[in-house]
Design a protein around this motif. Structure first.
Motif, PDB file in Angstrom:
ATOM      1  N   LEU A  96      21.057  70.053  66.942  1.00 48.56           N
ATOM      2  CA  LEU A  96      22.216  69.962  66.056  1.00 48.56           C
ATOM      3  C   LEU A  96      22.434  68.541  65.574  1.00 48.56           C
ATOM      4  N   VAL A  97      22.299  67.579  66.471  1.00 46.66           N
ATOM      5  CA  VAL A  97      22.472  66.166  66.096  1.00 46.66           C
ATOM      6  C   VAL A  97      21.411  65.760  65.089  1.00 46.66           C
ATOM      7  N   ILE A  98      20.149  66.138  65.335  1.00 46.52           N
ATOM      8  CA  ILE A  98      19.065  65.782  64.411  1.00 46.52           C
ATOM      9  C   ILE A  98      19.323  66.393  63.044  1.00 46.52           C
ATOM     10  N   SER A  99      19.776  67.645  63.011  1.00 49.14           N
ATOM     11  CA  SER A  99      20.039  68.308  61.723  1.00 49.14           C
ATOM     12  C   SER A  99      21.068  67.527  60.915  1.00 49.14           C
ATOM     13  N   GLU A 100      22.159  67.107  61.579  1.00 49.28           N
ATOM     14  CA  GLU A 100      23.210  66.394  60.866  1.00 49.28           C
ATOM     15  C   GLU A 100      22.731  65.015  60.385  1.00 49.28           C
ATOM     16  N   LEU A 101      21.999  64.289  61.238  1.00 41.37           N
ATOM     17  CA  LEU A 101      21.573  62.936  60.871  1.00 41.37           C
ATOM     18  C   LEU A 101      20.534  62.965  59.755  1.00 41.37           C
ATOM     19  N   ILE A 102      19.564  63.880  59.815  1.00 42.65           N
ATOM     20  CA  ILE A 102      18.545  63.931  58.769  1.00 42.65           C
ATOM     21  C   ILE A 102      19.161  64.419  57.474  1.00 42.65           C
ATOM     22  N   THR A 103      20.063  65.377  57.550  1.00 39.09           N
ATOM     23  CA  THR A 103      20.725  65.850  56.338  1.00 39.09           C
ATOM     24  C   THR A 103      21.468  64.713  55.648  1.00 39.09           C
ATOM     25  N   ALA A 123      12.152  71.809  64.654  1.00 38.46           N
ATOM     26  CA  ALA A 123      11.050  72.410  65.408  1.00 38.46           C
ATOM     27  C   ALA A 123      10.290  71.355  66.203  1.00 38.46           C
ATOM     28  N   LEU A 124      10.033  70.201  65.563  1.00 36.85           N
ATOM     29  CA  LEU A 124       9.329  69.127  66.270  1.00 36.85           C
ATOM     30  C   LEU A 124      10.125  68.650  67.487  1.00 36.85           C
ATOM     31  N   ALA A 125      11.424  68.560  67.317  1.00 34.27           N
ATOM     32  CA  ALA A 125      12.264  68.102  68.422  1.00 34.27           C
ATOM     33  C   ALA A 125      12.252  69.100  69.570  1.00 34.27           C
ATOM     34  N   GLU A 126      12.312  70.423  69.237  1.00 27.08           N
ATOM     35  CA  GLU A 126      12.288  71.428  70.301  1.00 27.08           C
ATOM     36  C   GLU A 126      10.979  71.381  71.081  1.00 27.08           C
ATOM     37  N   GLN A 127       9.879  71.174  70.372  1.00 24.50           N
ATOM     38  CA  GLN A 127       8.585  71.091  71.050  1.00 24.50           C
ATOM     39  C   GLN A 127       8.551  69.871  72.002  1.00 24.50           C
ATOM     40  N   GLN A 128       9.036  68.723  71.525  1.00 25.46           N
ATOM     41  CA  GLN A 128       9.003  67.514  72.358  1.00 25.46           C
ATOM     42  C   GLN A 128       9.918  67.652  73.577  1.00 25.46           C
ATOM     43  N   LEU A 129      11.064  68.248  73.400  1.00 29.27           N
ATOM     44  CA  LEU A 129      11.972  68.442  74.529  1.00 29.27           C
ATOM     45  C   LEU A 129      11.367  69.376  75.564  1.00 29.27           C
ATOM     46  N   ALA A 130      10.609  70.374  75.084  1.00 27.75           N
ATOM     47  CA  ALA A 130       9.942  71.266  76.030  1.00 27.75           C
ATOM     48  C   ALA A 130       8.891  70.519  76.831  1.00 27.75           C
ATOM     49  N   LEU A 131       8.149  69.590  76.164  1.00 29.92           N
ATOM     50  CA  LEU A 131       7.158  68.790  76.879  1.00 29.92           C
ATOM     51  C   LEU A 131       7.838  67.889  77.934  1.00 29.92           C
ATOM     52  N   TRP A 132       9.005  67.411  77.628  1.00 26.35           N
ATOM     53  CA  TRP A 132       9.737  66.543  78.565  1.00 26.35           C
ATOM     54  C   TRP A 132      10.546  67.351  79.586  1.00 26.35           C
ATOM     55  N   ASP A 133      10.490  68.664  79.481  1.00 22.93           N
ATOM     56  CA  ASP A 133      11.264  69.524  80.372  1.00 22.93           C
ATOM     57  C   ASP A 133      12.760  69.249  80.223  1.00 22.93           C
ATOM     58  N   LEU A 134      13.195  69.093  78.970  1.00 27.71           N
ATOM     59  CA  LEU A 134      14.606  68.837  78.670  1.00 27.71           C
ATOM     60  C   LEU A 134      15.169  69.941  77.779  1.00 27.71           C
ATOM     61  N   THR A 135      14.793  71.184  78.078  1.00 34.26           N
ATOM     62  CA  THR A 135      15.249  72.280  77.228  1.00 34.26           C
ATOM     63  C   THR A 135      16.756  72.469  77.316  1.00 34.26           C
ATOM     64  N   GLY A 136      17.371  71.935  78.393  1.00 34.66           N
ATOM     65  CA  GLY A 136      18.817  72.063  78.512  1.00 34.66           C
ATOM     66  C   GLY A 136      19.569  71.267  77.471  1.00 34.66           C
ATOM     67  N   THR A 137      18.924  70.286  76.876  1.00 32.58           N
ATOM     68  CA  THR A 137      19.572  69.469  75.839  1.00 32.58           C
ATOM     69  C   THR A 137      19.158  69.900  74.446  1.00 32.58           C
ATOM     70  N   ALA A 138      18.344  70.944  74.344  1.00 31.17           N
ATOM     71  CA  ALA A 138      17.765  71.315  73.044  1.00 31.17           C
ATOM     72  C   ALA A 138      18.831  71.642  72.018  1.00 31.17           C
TER      73      ALA A 138
END
Length: 798
Positions: free
Chosen positions: A711-718, A691-706
């Motif tokens: 998915l990458v964050i989920s795998e790395l944190i897991t 959720a934090l990553a999606e919010q930050q990407l929206a602020l950067w106007d990078l929703t196309g990479t969301a």
């Protein structure tokens, strides 16, 4: 006393030509009373007395005169026929006698010599038959006698016409005046006077000869002056031999000192003019000058030649074609040049006809020959071991009226052969040097990778002495590695060493290790590589290589570096002050076993750093501190750009050998470009991180990479929660790429696995690798960081 027949005298005691014979020595023995007790056959021949008439007589009775006091060493003995015989007398004890009271007397005839009239005979022989020119003058310097050699010397009239005239009158002109001055000096000083004269004699009017003249006084029996004489000897051949040896000796020290083709050709012309020629031209094969291998077979017409050097006694450029101009060997008419190149044999043209058919094809050269009065020519091929390098032409003009001879051609051939060897060495050196410089430029003169951590400008001066190099390596997290170093050796070996070091460090940089560990591994590689080279007896030696490895982090605004044998970077803060950046000196790679140490520097945005090899800072005035001091002085001057500052440095410190320079201005990422979250080690935090990553990407106007980023964050944190230990930190960096970093407190290395179809896990890093353009792991003091980068494209925005 009975009389016995006198033994006949064999000869008259004179050698060949009437000179006294050294064999006219007679031995006589007398006792203590002076009575003759032994008389030799030589004594009979010398004085005519037989033994029977002398034995028992006092020895003094044979003397032709009385003497008093001590026995003299020179006496006159009376011959049996009454004439006197002059003898030298030598006495010594006769050791063969029993009573040791006898004396051996040696009589050696010393009749007057030479006989009467001998002097006049010698003088007449010298005047008639001596090859040395002789002139005899009275006290008033008027001619008394002239021998035949002097009559033919320089149109001096016959003796009857010359006697009574002064030498300057009989021999008009400057030479006669100089000879008369020498006679005056000899007569006035009483000592010989020498001089050298050069002129063409009547018997060889086209060639200047060298004469050595000696004037000396003449004295009578009482030492009074009665006149002066002049002896003139032709020393042309001896002087030419000396000049040839001198020229060849000079060629051994002057030719080929620079290993430069044009300089070597110019050195030949400087030595040959005017000593061997009035003008010399060196034409080299154009293909050879361009770096191609010389032809190993004879060549002829149509060959392209480029003027490499020329020199003339008139002016430096008084030749038909200037240096650098291209000419073609005539193809239709046989010429000395194409014939010389066809069979590689020198050509001698004693008499050069300006109207020759082969010259008619070259009006430029023909006009120059006429203007300078060139009358003789030598053409010598410039070749070595069958390899044709060019051709050399020697011209003689009216300044030297004599034509070239075979001796001149031999000397010219020897000079050209030596020049050819030097040119061949210079060409091989130039070929290897050019290959080395091309290789070095291809390895270092490349486009600097685009990145945001620093603004970069570089200066690079390749050389065949050492292999200086540099590299700029983008790292994860918007960081950049700056590398600079120097490989030992010369030529291609240095370039090969430079390539090996650069390739090895580029591979190590991908491991993203700290600078001190990078250099430690480089050191191990150098040691191992040199051991392998020694075993194989081939390859270049890398020990002694220098290297500086620096990493700049624009997020933390921190520089970390380590060095091995390389100068420390110079750091200038934005306010113009120089910040100390030195770290403990460590020897070059492969030398010593001291540990490598790193230095951390906190730098504000806009700080300047200068990284250079030792070749740029090497002292030119003997003071090792002058180079670094000049670098700091120039770097502290305000510059509108980094490139301008780099140019100022290379102008202030022009390298004399291989050198590399990197000038960088640090940059920092803005706070809004970095987002960081510390997360608990709880599996439920994965959703929070997404959720934090999606919010930050929206602020950067990078929703196309969301989708990919989440998915990458989920795998790395897991993976961090499951296989490592806390704390866990998530960081997103928006730069030219989008970087996702997950840090944990474990140093265990993650492994990319290929899970089977039935496996429930093991696909995390595989998914990350498939979704991103690159990923990796770097280690710090408190754990590790796994990072992954995504390219930002036009479709990345939401």
């Amino acid at each position: 006393m009975s009389t016995s027949p006198v033994a006949p005298v064999v000869g008259d005691g004179r050698g060949r030509g009437g000179a006294p014979s050294a064999a006219r020595t007679a031995m006589v023995t007398v006792d203590s009373r002076g009575v003759v007790v032994a008389w030799s056959r030589e004594a009979e021949n010398l004085l005519g007395y037989p033994r029977s008439e002398v034995l028992g007589r006092p020895a003094v009775s044979l003397l032709a005169g009385a003497f008093e006091a001590d026995l003299p060493t020179s006496v006159h003995v009376r011959h049996r026929d009454g004439h006197r015989v002059a003898c030298q007398l030598q006495l010594r004890p006769d050791r063969t006698s029993a009573d040791h009271q006898r004396w051996s007397v040696a009589l050696t005839a010393t009749e007057a010599w030479p006989p009467d009239g001998f002097d006049s005979t010698i003088v007449e022989s010298l005047l008639r038959h001596s090859p040395v020119a002789l002139v005899v003058c009275g006290p008033d310097l008027r001619l008394l006698r002239i021998n035949h050699a002097a009559e033919a010397l320089h149109h001096i009239p016959q003796q009857k016409a010359a006697v009574g005239r002064r030498l300057s009158e009989a021999w008009p002109g400057l030479l006669g005046e100089r000879a008369e001055e020498a006679l005056e000096r000899a007569l006035a000083s009483g000592a010989p006077a020498a001089m050298e004269m050069r002129f063409p004699p009547p018997q060889d009017p086209r060639r200047e000869h060298v004469f050595q003249a000696s004037a000396f006084p003449l004295h009578d029996g009482q030492g009074g002056p009665i006149g002066a004489a002049l002896a003139v000897v032709d020393v042309t051949d001896r002087r030419q031999a000396q000049e040839c040896l001198s020229l060849l000796a000079e060629a051994g020290t002057r030719l080929g000192t620079s290993l430069d083709v044009l300089s070597t050709a110019r050195e030949l012309t400087e030595m040959a003019v005017p000593r061997l020629a009035d003008s010399v031209c060196v034409d080299a094969v154009d293909a050879v000058l361009r770096g191609e291998e010389p032809a190993l077979e004879t060549v002829g017409s149509g060959l392209m030649l480029r003027r490499a050097a020329s020199r003339s006694t008139r002016t430096m450029s008084s030749t038909a074609y200037p240096v650098g101009e291209l000419t073609t060997v005539p193809a239709t008419v046989p010429t000395p040049h194409n014939q010389c190149l066809a069979d590689l044999r020198p050509r001698l043209i004693s008499s050069l006809d300006a109207g020759a058919e082969w010259l008619a094809q070259d009006p430029v050269r023909s006009r120059r020959i006429i203007e300078e009065g060139i009358h003789s020519l030598m053409v010598v091929p410039l070749c070595v071991r069958g390899a044709v390098l060019g051709i050399v032409s020697f011209y003689r003009s009216a300044l030297q009226p004599g034509p070239y001879r075979q001796e001149d051609l031999s000397l010219a051939t020897e000079l050209v052969d030596r020049t050819a060897v030097c040119l061949h060495h210079a060409l091989r050196y130039t070929h290897e040097r050019n290959a080395t410089l091309v290789l070095q430029r291809s390895l270092c003169s490349h486009d600097v990778p685009t990145q945001s951590a620093v603004e970069i400008a570089y200066g690079y001066a390749p050389s065949d002495t050492t292999g200086a190099w540099f590299d700029v390596v983008p790292l994860s997290g918007a960081r950049v590695a700056l590398v600079i170093g120097e490989a030992p050796g010369h030529g291609l070996q240095a370039a090969a060493g430079m390539a090996q070091l650069r390739a090895a460090l580029s591979a190590l940089a991908d491991l993203d290790l700290p600078p001190d560990e990078i250099l430690a591994r480089m050191n191990d590689l150098v040691v191992r590589r040199d051991v392998e080279s020694q075993v194989a007896e081939e390859g270049c030696v890398l020990a002694g290589s220098s290297c500086l490895y620096l990493v700049h982090d624009p997020v933390l605004r921190q520089c970390t570096f380590a060095r091995a044998g390389n100068p420390a970077p110079v750091v200038v803060l934005p306010d113009g002050t120089v910040q100390a950046s030195d770290c403990p000196a460590r020897p070059a790679l492969g030398v010593g076993d001291e540990p490598f140490r790193k230095v951390d520097l906190e730098l504000p945005e806009g700080a300047l750093l200068a990284l250079s090899t030792d070749g740029l800072l090497r002292a030119r005035d003997g003071d090792p501190r002058s180079g670094p001091a000049e670098l700091e002085r120039v770097l502290t001057r305000p510059s509108p750009s980094v490139a301008q500052g780099c140019r100022r440095l290379t102008q202030a410190l022009p390298p004399e050998e291989a050198a590399a320079l990197l000038v960088v201005r640090t940059r920092a990422l803005a706070p809004y470009q970095v987002a960081t979250w510390d997360l608990p080690t709880d599996p439920a935090v994965v959703g929070t991180a997404r959720a934090l990553a999606e919010q930050q990407l929206a602020l950067w106007d990078l929703t196309g990479t969301a989708f990919t980023t989440v998915l990458v964050i989920s795998e790395l944190i897991t993976n961090a929660i499951r296989h490592a230990r806390g704390p866990v930190r998530l960081r997103l960096i928006r730069d030219r790429t989008l970087t996702c970093e997950v840090s944990d407190g474990s140093s265990s290395a993650p492994h990319l696995r290929h899970a089977r179809t039935v496996d429930e896990g093991g696909r995390g890093l595989f998914i990350v690798a498939q979704l991103t353009q690159r990923w990796g792991v770097r280690y710090g003091n408190d754990g590790k960081t796994i990072w992954a980068e995504q390219a930002l494209t036009a479709d990345s925005g939401g």
